[in-house]
Design an enzyme around this catalytic site. Structure first.
Site, PDB file in Angstrom:
ATOM      1  N   ASN A  39     -32.388  89.590  61.229  1.00 34.97           N
ATOM      2  CA  ASN A  39     -33.569  89.812  60.389  1.00 34.97           C
ATOM      3  C   ASN A  39     -34.709  90.296  61.281  1.00 34.97           C
ATOM      4  OD1 ASN A  39     -35.960  89.492  58.945  1.00 34.97           O
ATOM      5  ND2 ASN A  39     -35.346  87.571  57.987  1.00 34.97           N
ATOM      6  N   CYS A  44     -42.156  90.313  55.857  1.00 36.01           N
ATOM      7  CA  CYS A  44     -40.996  91.179  55.593  1.00 36.01           C
ATOM      8  C   CYS A  44     -41.295  92.247  54.541  1.00 36.01           C
ATOM      9  CB  CYS A  44     -39.807  90.337  55.167  1.00 36.01           C
ATOM     10  SG  CYS A  44     -39.492  88.980  56.291  1.00 36.01           S
ATOM     11  N   HIS A  55     -34.552  94.536  52.343  1.00 35.80           N
ATOM     12  CA  HIS A  55     -34.877  93.833  53.584  1.00 35.80           C
ATOM     13  C   HIS A  55     -33.655  92.993  53.967  1.00 35.80           C
ATOM     14  CE1 HIS A  55     -36.392  91.122  56.458  1.00 35.80           C
ATOM     15  NE2 HIS A  55     -36.532  90.100  55.638  1.00 35.80           N
TER      16      HIS A  55
HETATM   17  O1  UT7 Z   1     -36.840  87.197  55.668  1.00 36.60           O
HETATM   18  C1  UT7 Z   1     -37.331  85.979  55.260  1.00 36.60           C
HETATM   19  C2  UT7 Z   1     -37.036  84.948  56.339  1.00 36.60           C
HETATM   20  N1  UT7 Z   1     -35.701  84.455  56.178  1.00 36.60           N
HETATM   21  C3  UT7 Z   1     -35.474  83.204  55.767  1.00 36.60           C
HETATM   22  O2  UT7 Z   1     -36.392  82.461  55.536  1.00 36.60           O
HETATM   23  C4  UT7 Z   1     -34.049  82.777  55.641  1.00 36.60           C
HETATM   24  C5  UT7 Z   1     -33.662  82.431  54.253  1.00 36.60           C
HETATM   25  N2  UT7 Z   1     -32.683  81.373  54.236  1.00 36.60           N
HETATM   26  C6  UT7 Z   1     -31.444  81.517  54.761  1.00 36.60           C
HETATM   27  O3  UT7 Z   1     -31.051  82.585  55.205  1.00 36.60           O
HETATM   28  C7  UT7 Z   1     -30.528  80.314  54.722  1.00 36.60           C
HETATM   29  O4  UT7 Z   1     -31.133  79.282  53.944  1.00 36.60           O
HETATM   30  C8  UT7 Z   1     -30.209  79.757  56.150  1.00 36.60           C
HETATM   31  C9  UT7 Z   1     -29.264  80.724  56.877  1.00 36.60           C
HETATM   32  C10 UT7 Z   1     -31.483  79.577  56.948  1.00 36.60           C
HETATM   33  C11 UT7 Z   1     -29.494  78.412  56.055  1.00 36.60           C
HETATM   34  O5  UT7 Z   1     -28.302  78.548  55.294  1.00 36.60           O
HETATM   35  P1  UT7 Z   1     -27.995  77.522  54.115  1.00 36.60           P
HETATM   36  O6  UT7 Z   1     -26.692  77.882  53.559  1.00 36.60           O
HETATM   37  O7  UT7 Z   1     -29.180  77.535  53.197  1.00 36.60           O
HETATM   38  O8  UT7 Z   1     -27.850  76.149  54.897  1.00 36.60           O
HETATM   39  P2  UT7 Z   1     -28.697  74.797  54.721  1.00 36.60           P
HETATM   40  O9  UT7 Z   1     -30.079  74.987  55.237  1.00 36.60           O
HETATM   41  O10 UT7 Z   1     -28.519  74.290  53.333  1.00 36.60           O
HETATM   42  O11 UT7 Z   1     -27.948  73.833  55.733  1.00 36.60           O
HETATM   43  C12 UT7 Z   1     -26.587  73.436  55.525  1.00 36.60           C
HETATM   44  C13 UT7 Z   1     -26.112  72.639  56.738  1.00 36.60           C
HETATM   45  C14 UT7 Z   1     -27.089  71.545  57.157  1.00 36.60           C
HETATM   46  O12 UT7 Z   1     -26.344  70.432  57.586  1.00 36.60           O
HETATM   47  P3  UT7 Z   1     -26.113  69.173  56.616  1.00 36.60           P
HETATM   48  O13 UT7 Z   1     -27.496  68.673  56.295  1.00 36.60           O
HETATM   49  O14 UT7 Z   1     -25.393  69.711  55.413  1.00 36.60           O
HETATM   50  O15 UT7 Z   1     -25.298  68.243  57.457  1.00 36.60           O
HETATM   51  C15 UT7 Z   1     -27.792  72.139  58.364  1.00 36.60           C
HETATM   52  O16 UT7 Z   1     -28.254  71.175  59.259  1.00 36.60           O
HETATM   53  O17 UT7 Z   1     -25.964  73.500  57.872  1.00 36.60           O
HETATM   54  C16 UT7 Z   1     -26.664  72.931  58.990  1.00 36.60           C
HETATM   55  N3  UT7 Z   1     -27.124  74.043  59.839  1.00 36.60           N
HETATM   56  C17 UT7 Z   1     -26.344  74.569  60.790  1.00 36.60           C
HETATM   57  N4  UT7 Z   1     -25.101  74.297  61.209  1.00 36.60           N
HETATM   58  C18 UT7 Z   1     -24.594  75.054  62.203  1.00 36.60           C
HETATM   59  C19 UT7 Z   1     -28.314  74.691  59.804  1.00 36.60           C
HETATM   60  N5  UT7 Z   1     -28.315  75.652  60.734  1.00 36.60           N
HETATM   61  C20 UT7 Z   1     -27.120  75.607  61.360  1.00 36.60           C
HETATM   62  C21 UT7 Z   1     -26.532  76.362  62.396  1.00 36.60           C
HETATM   63  N6  UT7 Z   1     -25.277  76.054  62.769  1.00 36.60           N
HETATM   64  N7  UT7 Z   1     -27.181  77.403  63.001  1.00 36.60           N
END
Ligand code: UT7
Length: 337
Positions: A294, A123, A264
């Site tokens: 993204n 990125c 980005h």
């Molecule tokens: O450009 C660089 C590349 N980009 C990245 O690497 C992305 C950077 N990170 C992010 O944008 C965020 O961390 C994400 C959007 C990927 C995830 O959001 P978050 O608020 O950090 O969620 P989390 O990973 O802490 O997950 C929270 C919950 C989990 O469930 P439990 O364990 O609390 O029951 C996940 O399993 O949300 C669940 N989850 C989803 N639920 C519905 C993860 N993905 C999804 C989904 N739909 N698509």
């Protein structure tokens, strides 16, 4: 670390003379994704700010979007293919292992006098590439270059993994960078960092020497991107805040002097959190992730093109480009547009 660069001590300045973007026509909505994995439009919107993303078809490739974006940028810059001396394509989803995606762009636009290569910094690729071109321009070695960020990330996206497949889209953005003696415009300052210790936070392990094509993958999902979302999230906010503060400090500017911060587009929440810590007002923190998702190295030049076309930035405005991504890598450019 004291690393001031003052281009105005050089008679040559690296000016953005043209800009362009190209994205696939096909659109994937949050509702479409909810049919594919266990997710909802509401979850994706509140956690990422993404509503749709443009995705390539089987026959559409990275060099196609890169070429279209480059042609538009050249048209605005009123530059002929033969005048281009360097083409850099920042990408992590190249046309093929080799030759470079830039070779295909060179061929497609007929830039016979250019030397061309790809740059792999995920990125951060576009801000890294701008800085490389800046060095050649400021030393007087070059007059015209094309810098392109181009990706087809959905080709390495695991559409069974709900935590990553909701994030990514495809497309390209390009700029023509020109050597100008105009002493008010151009790239004012560039800065970049890397932290290889954290390579596992974001990776795609197949296609390289570690897992060559004839070696069976113990985990078939290694052909896709793997992201540790939370880790990336936290590091991204921290590094964006540090880097923007460094830019302001080194350039003797305050946020009042900046017309637009073009980050980005990795997650609207990351950009908004960083903006809050930096006292950047809503209208100065550009966001178009809701439409494109993204697009890695393509996201900043796609955003820059939109800002310029819609009059959100105008000639003479000071803008700040900032990126963070796999590597880990991060960096920024301060530009008088
Ligand atoms: O450009 C660089 C590349 N980009 C990245 O690497 C992305 C950077 N990170 C992010 O944008 C965020 O961390 C994400 C959007 C990927 C995830 O959001 P978050 O608020 O950090 O969620 P989390 O990973 O802490 O997950 C929270 C919950 C989990 O469930 P439990 O364990 O609390 O029951 C996940 O399993 O949300 C669940 N989850 C989803 N639920 C519905 C993860 N993905 C999804 C989904 N739909 N698509």
């Amino acid at each position: 670390m004291d690393r001031p660069t003052d281009p105005y001590t050089s008679p040559y300045h690296a000016v953005i003379a043209g800009y362009g973007a190209s994205v696939p026509e096909k659109i994937l909505t949050n509702q479409d994704l909810a049919q594919m994995v266990d997710t909802t439009d509401e979850w994706i919107t509140t956690r990422t700010g993404i509503k749709t993303r443009h995705i390539s078809t089987e026959n559409e490739t990275t060099a196609m979007f890169a070429t279209q974006a480059a042609k538009k940028a050249m048209q605005i810059a009123k530059i002929k293919p033969g005048e281009i001396e360097m083409i850099i394509v920042a990408t992590i989803t190249p046309e093929m292992v080799f030759p470079s995606t830039a070779s295909f762009v060179q061929r497609a636009i007929g830039a016979k006098n250019a030397w061309v290569f790809d740059l792999s910094a995920a990125c951060s690729g576009f801000v890294y590439a701008l800085s490389i071109v800046q060095q050649f321009i400021e030393t007087g070695r070059m007059k015209n270059a094309l810098v392109i960020g181009a990706e087809t990330l959905t080709k390495i996206t695991n559409f069974k993994d709900r935590s990553s497949c909701i994030l990514f889209g495809d497309g390209a953005g390009a700029v023509v960078i020109q050597n100008a003696r105009d002493n008010r415009r151009g790239i004012i300052y560039s800065t970049h960092y890397s932290e290889g210790d954290r390579w596992e936070a974001l990776n795609c392990q197949a296609y390289g020497s570690r897992y060559p094509a004839d070696k069976k993958l113990e985990d078939p999902d290694k052909i896709y991107m793997d992201i540790k979302g939370r880790e990336v999230y936290q590091q991204a906010i921290r590094r964006i805040v540090e880097t923007v503060n460094e830019c302001l400090d080194k350039c003797g500017l305050t946020m009042d002097d900046i017309k637009m911060v073009i980050s980005h587009q990795m997650n609207a929440r990351i950009i908004e959190s960083a903006a809050k810590r930096l006292n950047i007002t809503e209208e100065k923190a550009f966001l178009n992730i809701s439409e494109y998702g993204n697009t890695s190295a393509a996201s900043i030049p796609i955003a820059l093109d939109e800002c310029a076309r819609t009059g959100k930035i105008e000639r003479g405005d000071i803008i700040l480009l900032v990126a963070f991504g796999a590597g880990l890598t991060w960096g920024a450019n301060v530009i008088e547009f």
